[in-house]
Write a protein that holds these residues in place. Structure first.
Motif, PDB file in Angstrom:
ATOM      1  N   ASP A  89      -0.585  -5.069   0.571  1.00  0.00           N
ATOM      2  CA  ASP A  89       0.936  -4.262   0.640  1.00  0.00           C
ATOM      3  C   ASP A  89       1.609  -4.412  -0.803  1.00  0.00           C
ATOM      4  OD1 ASP A  89       1.239  -7.236   0.456  1.00  0.00           O
ATOM      5  OD2 ASP A  89       2.454  -7.256   2.081  1.00  0.00           O
ATOM      6  N   LYS A  90       0.831  -4.878  -1.798  1.00  0.00           N
ATOM      7  CA  LYS A  90       1.510  -4.886  -3.062  1.00  0.00           C
ATOM      8  C   LYS A  90       0.216  -4.789  -4.008  1.00  0.00           C
ATOM      9  CE  LYS A  90       2.025 -10.012  -3.496  1.00  0.00           C
ATOM     10  NZ  LYS A  90       3.122 -10.991  -3.686  1.00  0.00           N
ATOM     11  N   LYS A 110       5.746  -9.677  -7.284  1.00  0.00           N
ATOM     12  CA  LYS A 110       5.333  -8.224  -7.619  1.00  0.00           C
ATOM     13  C   LYS A 110       3.896  -7.960  -7.497  1.00  0.00           C
ATOM     14  CE  LYS A 110       7.823  -8.616 -11.509  1.00  0.00           C
ATOM     15  NZ  LYS A 110       8.105  -8.407 -12.966  1.00  0.00           N
ATOM     16  N   LYS A 152      -3.481  -0.241  -7.448  1.00  0.00           N
ATOM     17  CA  LYS A 152      -2.098   0.020  -6.745  1.00  0.00           C
ATOM     18  C   LYS A 152      -2.264   0.974  -5.656  1.00  0.00           C
ATOM     19  CE  LYS A 152       1.398   0.738  -9.970  1.00  0.00           C
ATOM     20  NZ  LYS A 152       2.061   1.574 -10.898  1.00  0.00           N
TER      21      LYS A 152
END
Length: 106
Positions: free
Chosen positions: A19-20, A51, A81
């Motif tokens: 999710d990141k 992050k 990403k």
């Protein structure tokens, strides 16, 4: 927050479906430069943990992921990403350079 250990079998769940963003460090026990950047990656995992996830995959134990992503030399770090490789850094670098590369790619 320590670095996350990833395997070929967990790669999709841990990296592609994360999710990141995830920085994956492709490394091996016999690789001196890999061991040199290990502590820096642990520190960056603490500093940037909100992050980005910093993960490590041992290429000797997990040959599929490095082959799939064209890893030829180690250490190689790939920032994923949204499930896709967004940036790659090959070779050891000082912590400040690693942090700059990660932040620049996020």
């Amino acid at each position: 927050m320590a670095t996350k250990k990833v395997t070929d079998s967990s790669f999709h769940a841990d990296v592609i479906a994360a999710d990141k963003p995830v920085v994956v460090d492709f490394w091996a026990e016999w690789c001196g430069p890999c061991k040199m950047i290990g502590p820096s990656l642990e520190e960056l995992s603490d500093e940037l943990g909100e992050k980005v996830t910093i993960a490590k995959i041992n290429i000797d134990e997990n040959p599929d992921a490095p082959a799939k992503y064209g890893v030829r030399g180690i250490p190689t770090m790939i920032l994923f990403k949204d499930g896709a490789p967004a940036s790659t850094k090959v070779g050891a670098a000082p912590k400040s350079q690693l942090k700059g590369w990660i932040e620049g790619a996020l």
